[in-house]
Design a protein around this motif. Structure first.
Motif, mmCIF file in Angstrom:
data_model
loop_
_atom_site.group_PDB
_atom_site.id
_atom_site.type_symbol
_atom_site.label_atom_id
_atom_site.label_comp_id
_atom_site.label_asym_id
_atom_site.label_seq_id
_atom_site.Cartn_x
_atom_site.Cartn_y
_atom_site.Cartn_z
ATOM 1 N N ALA A 173 30.110 -58.792 -58.250
ATOM 2 C CA ALA A 173 29.428 -57.935 -57.277
ATOM 3 C C ALA A 173 29.142 -56.566 -57.886
ATOM 4 O O ALA A 173 28.050 -55.998 -57.702
ATOM 5 N N ILE A 174 30.109 -56.005 -58.615
ATOM 6 C CA ILE A 174 29.899 -54.721 -59.280
ATOM 7 C C ILE A 174 28.761 -54.831 -60.289
ATOM 8 O O ILE A 174 27.878 -53.960 -60.367
ATOM 9 N N THR A 175 28.754 -55.907 -61.060
ATOM 10 C CA THR A 175 27.702 -56.116 -62.052
ATOM 11 C C THR A 175 26.343 -56.231 -61.381
ATOM 12 O O THR A 175 25.339 -55.691 -61.867
ATOM 13 N N LYS A 176 26.293 -56.923 -60.243
ATOM 14 C CA LYS A 176 25.040 -57.095 -59.499
ATOM 15 C C LYS A 176 24.478 -55.739 -59.069
ATOM 16 O O LYS A 176 23.275 -55.459 -59.237
ATOM 17 N N ALA A 177 25.329 -54.896 -58.528
ATOM 18 C CA ALA A 177 24.883 -53.579 -58.078
ATOM 19 C C ALA A 177 24.465 -52.705 -59.251
ATOM 20 O O ALA A 177 23.429 -52.024 -59.197
ATOM 21 N N ALA A 178 25.242 -52.730 -60.329
ATOM 22 C CA ALA A 178 24.918 -51.918 -61.493
ATOM 23 C C ALA A 178 23.602 -52.357 -62.131
ATOM 24 O O ALA A 178 22.774 -51.523 -62.514
ATOM 25 N N ASN A 179 23.397 -53.654 -62.215
ATOM 26 C CA ASN A 179 22.163 -54.162 -62.817
ATOM 27 C C ASN A 179 20.936 -53.811 -61.976
ATOM 28 O O ASN A 179 19.843 -53.593 -62.515
#
Length: 348
Positions: A173-179
């Protein structure tokens, strides 16, 4: 007649008294030097005054208090007193957004790559709205200069989301938001990834409630926080919800961002020093009801102040300067802010 013995005697005398003179000079130099050092240690010269190079600063714009609480305060720190702080703190200039004739074109290209293929609709100033054709009808309102945005959708109508299908883990989820931010070229350099937080939520009868575990979660909230400035943390009007926040859900095929807000102010290296209030003065203003209460989950009107520290405050609206605040911590998640810069350097 000069004899060798006389020459030798006179030479010895010269060397003797010359050595004594040199030794005396060295001793005097050491004594005066040591005296100066001791004086500086016990009676240091006053520091130069604060630079105040930005002139008078605007008052910090805290949000209106939703409820006025008649609270009383008592100091309950480990020492039983308030700590001492320096007499000044740095104030930093906030970088201004640069206008760009190609901003709208660039924003359209980036959003198309993220699935927002509609024509941009101007909604005021530099803000335009786009929508996508997904099952949850996402819309994004984006400032084409600052890249601040808000994203919403009709996710509560999607049964795959409600069932938690394809919900990612917190790391994904963190990666999704950062990307998502990186795709917009909006991921800030001053994000402190060690401070990034996730919270789990459930959807119950169309209401969003905190989840007790991942197994009964349907949503993951991702919050990004900025790095400390001058070793002091940055605070926001809502300490639990910074202006860089995303809600991640599952879906028919993969995880997706279903809600979010992003507002970031870039802090420059340009700074000046300003005089600040004492902790006692800040506590006095707290007692007078002049603080912004950012958090309090209790019912008692009596607040025990456990800790006080300095920090910096990012306003909800764009600001010219990053200015310091005093932060008061108390029982029941009490958190309050007081402007730290002395009143004489604040404009009315």
């Amino acid at each position: 007649m000069i004899t060798l013995n006389k020459v030798a005697w006179e030479t010895k005398a010269i060397l003797k008294w010359g050595g004594i003179a040199i030794g005396a000079i060295i001793l005097i130099w050491i004594v005066f030097g040591l005296g100066g050092t001791i004086k500086k240690v016990f009676f240091p010269p006053p520091p130069p005054p604060p630079t105040v190079g930005f002139g008078k600063l605007l008052q910090i714009k805290f949000p209106p208090q939703t409820e006025v609480k008649n609270l009383t305060y008592a100091i309950d720190t480990l020492t039983g007193s308030l700590p001492s702080f320096p007499d000044r703190a740095s104030v930093f200039k906030i970088k201004e957004n640069e206008a760009n004739l190609l901003a709208l074109t660039n924003a359209r290209k980036k959003l198309e790559a993220l699935g927002f293929n509609s024509q941009p609709i101007p909604i005021g100033g530099n803000v335009y709205k786009w929508s996508d054709k997904s099952s949850i009808s996402r819309t994004i309102s984006l400032d084409i200069f600052s890249l601040d945005f808000s994203l919403s959708s009709s996710y509560l109508l999607d049964q795959d989301i409600i069932s938690g299908k394809n919900l990612p883990d917190t790391t994904e989820a963190i990666t999704k938001a950062a990307n998502f931010l990186k795709s917009l070229d909006a991921y800030p350099k001053d994000i402190d990834e060690e401070k990034t937080k996730t919270n789990l939520f459930s959807i119950v009868n169309s209401n969003i409630t905190p989840a007790s575990s991942f197994s009964n979660s349907q949503l993951i909230q991702v919050s990004f926080f900025q790095k400390d400035v001058n070793k002091l943390p940055i605070y926001y009007s809502n300490p639990n919800e910074p202006p860089m926040l995303f809600m991640i859900a599952g879906g028919s095929f993969q995880a997706q961002i279903i809600q979010g807000k992003f507002a970031h102010q870039e802090i420059s290296d340009e700074k000046e020093t300003y005089p600040i209030k004492t902790a006692d003065k800040a506590f006095e203003e707290l007692q007078q009801g002049k603080a912004f209460i950012a958090s309090y989950e209790g019912e008692d009107k009596n607040i025990s102040i456990k800790k006080i520290s300095l920090g910096y405050y990012i306003e909800d609206e764009r600001q010219l300067y990053l200015t310091p605040i005093y932060v008061f911590f108390g029982n029941d998640n009490f958190l309050a802010y007081i402007t730290a810069v002395t009143d004489e350097w604040l404009s009315n």
